[in-house]
Design an enzyme around this catalytic site. Structure first.
Site, PDB file in Angstrom:
ATOM      1  N   ASN A 168       0.910  -1.253  -0.009  1.00 38.35           N
ATOM      2  CA  ASN A 168       0.070   0.068   0.035  1.00 38.35           C
ATOM      3  C   ASN A 168       1.062   1.251  -0.011  1.00 38.35           C
ATOM      4  OD1 ASN A 168      -1.516   2.284   1.174  1.00 38.35           O
ATOM      5  ND2 ASN A 168      -3.002   0.771   1.693  1.00 38.35           N
TER       6      ASN A 168
ATOM      7  N   HIS B 259       0.912   6.109   1.854  1.00 42.43           N
ATOM      8  CA  HIS B 259       1.804   7.160   2.689  1.00 42.43           C
ATOM      9  C   HIS B 259       2.851   7.817   1.930  1.00 42.43           C
ATOM     10  CE1 HIS B 259      -0.129   5.944   6.352  1.00 42.43           C
ATOM     11  NE2 HIS B 259      -0.336   4.869   6.048  1.00 42.43           N
TER      12      HIS B 259
ATOM     13  N   HIS C 230      -5.565   3.663  -1.836  1.00 43.76           N
ATOM     14  CA  HIS C 230      -6.829   4.125  -1.365  1.00 43.76           C
ATOM     15  C   HIS C 230      -7.373   5.292  -1.858  1.00 43.76           C
ATOM     16  CE1 HIS C 230      -9.820   4.526   2.477  1.00 43.76           C
ATOM     17  NE2 HIS C 230     -10.647   4.678   1.309  1.00 43.76           N
TER      18      HIS C 230
ATOM     19  N   ARG D  72      -9.202   8.301  -1.390  1.00 43.23           N
ATOM     20  CA  ARG D  72     -10.383   8.549  -0.351  1.00 43.23           C
ATOM     21  C   ARG D  72     -11.092   9.731  -0.894  1.00 43.23           C
ATOM     22  NH1 ARG D  72      -8.815   6.590   5.106  1.00 43.23           N
ATOM     23  NH2 ARG D  72     -10.691   7.825   5.797  1.00 43.23           N
TER      24      ARG D  72
ATOM     25  N   ARG E 293      -7.133  12.775   0.528  1.00 39.36           N
ATOM     26  CA  ARG E 293      -5.960  13.476   1.462  1.00 39.36           C
ATOM     27  C   ARG E 293      -4.685  12.782   1.143  1.00 39.36           C
ATOM     28  NH1 ARG E 293      -7.616   9.947   7.094  1.00 39.36           N
ATOM     29  NH2 ARG E 293      -9.455  11.129   6.819  1.00 39.36           N
TER      30      ARG E 293
ATOM     31  N   GLU F 256      -8.834   0.614  -3.331  1.00 41.11           N
ATOM     32  CA  GLU F 256      -9.671   0.387  -2.029  1.00 41.11           C
ATOM     33  C   GLU F 256     -10.298   1.611  -2.090  1.00 41.11           C
ATOM     34  OE1 GLU F 256      -7.682   0.757   1.644  1.00 41.11           O
ATOM     35  OE2 GLU F 256      -6.457  -0.647   1.256  1.00 41.11           O
TER      36      GLU F 256
ATOM     37  N   THR G  45      -8.248   3.582   8.003  1.00 36.22           N
ATOM     38  CA  THR G  45      -9.667   2.812   8.251  1.00 36.22           C
ATOM     39  C   THR G  45      -9.709   2.287   9.696  1.00 36.22           C
ATOM     40  OG1 THR G  45      -9.076   2.404   5.909  1.00 36.22           O
ATOM     41  CG2 THR G  45     -10.976   1.189   7.021  1.00 36.22           C
TER      42      THR G  45
ATOM     43  N   GLU H 263     -10.861  -9.173   2.655  1.00 33.40           N
ATOM     44  CA  GLU H 263      -9.909  -8.893   3.293  1.00 33.40           C
ATOM     45  C   GLU H 263     -10.067  -8.877   4.914  1.00 33.40           C
ATOM     46  OE1 GLU H 263      -7.380  -5.779   1.879  1.00 33.40           O
ATOM     47  OE2 GLU H 263      -6.608  -5.307   3.690  1.00 33.40           O
TER      48      GLU H 263
ATOM     49  N   HIS I  95      -3.967  -4.685   7.403  1.00 37.47           N
ATOM     50  CA  HIS I  95      -4.273  -3.798   8.461  1.00 37.47           C
ATOM     51  C   HIS I  95      -3.229  -3.706   9.786  1.00 37.47           C
ATOM     52  CE1 HIS I  95      -5.520   0.226  10.097  1.00 37.47           C
ATOM     53  NE2 HIS I  95      -6.122   0.179   9.012  1.00 37.47           N
TER      54      HIS I  95
END
Ligand code: PXP
Length: 245
Positions: free
Chosen positions: A7, A10, A43, A45, A49, A70, A101, A151, A190
């Protein structure tokens, strides 16, 4: 043996901290794939963000492994997915005020809405995964919705310690077996780290682990390719003895 979905949200977080052009998650993907990433997860969003629409569009053309999108189960996101056609959509709950999340999707509560979205995505041949807590009643509805994939949320396991962690681990093992018995294919993720990933990687039946924060954090010290390599080697060859910490 589970595969690794990296992922990269970040990386986009750092860019968005200054609203500039660097670091660019799109170009960084090359390094993650060099390190052995089997897939790339972003993801998108609703508040944009971190990952932006531009990132998703470019990633669709440049990811050579697999692109997992995602997203929240909304009309806006569904039409973006239908235009982009990623290799998988993972539906997640989303709240604007959350840092990340927080819990799994409540597939019981949102069953009717989810059914329609899964149908539309499936009609375009996009595999759909539902991010859910390892709870029997939720798994039953996932099977009923015929999502194909789930998931499992590993967050509770990740933040617990000692006996509580052993309990969360056994819940994840049982949930994996249960989901598979319903015909679902199982991913997990996660909160996983270099310290806690091996027990999860050793669970029979989990096909892919989606991991972000810990890999991007380590990448600051050792570089992204090396950070992905290190995570891959833990997943490929997890210690099976008692390493709960
Ligand atoms: N899986 C899902 C569904 C997520 O929402 C996230 C966080 O974006 C992850 C996996 C990766 O979590 P982490 O960054 O803690 O590794």
């Amino acid at each position: 043996m589970a595969s690794l979905g990296v992922n990269i949200d970040h990386i986009a977080n750092v860019r968005e901290a200054r609203k500039t052009f660097e670091p660019d998650p799109v170009t960084m993907v090359l390094l993650a794939e060099l390190g052995g990433a089997d897939g790339i997860t972003v993801h998108l969003r609703e508040d944009r963000r971190h990952i932006q629409d531009r990132d998703l569009n470019l990633l669709k053309d440049t990811v050579h492994s697999r692109l997992n999108l995602e997203m929240a189960a909304t009309e806006e996101m569904t039409s973006i997915a239908l235009n982009t056609i990623p290799d998988m959509v993972t539906l997640v709950p989303e709240r604007r005020e959350e840092v990340t999340t927080e819990g799994g999707l409540d597939v019981i509560k949102h069953k009717n809405k989810l059914r329609k979205i899964i149908q539309r995505l499936s009609d375009s041949n996009i595999p759909v995964s539902l991010f859910v807590d390892p709870v029997q009643e939720q798994l039953e509805i996932c099977a009923e919705l015929q999502a194909g994939w789930i998931e499992l949320h590993t967050g509770k396991y990740s933040i617990s310690k000692n006996k509580k962690r052993a309990l969360e681990l056994s819940i994840l093992k049982e949930s994996t077996a249960k989901a598979k018995s319903y015909g679902l294919r199982v991913n997990a993720g996660h909160g996983l780290t270099y310290q806690n990933v091996e027990q999860i990687a050793a669970i029979e039946g989990i096909e892919e682990l989606n991991i972000g924060h810990t890999i991007i954090s380590r990448a600051l010290a050792v570089g992204l390719t090396q950070a992905v390599k290190e995570m891959k080697s833990l997943i490929i060859n997890p210690r099976k003895d008692n390493i709960l910490i």
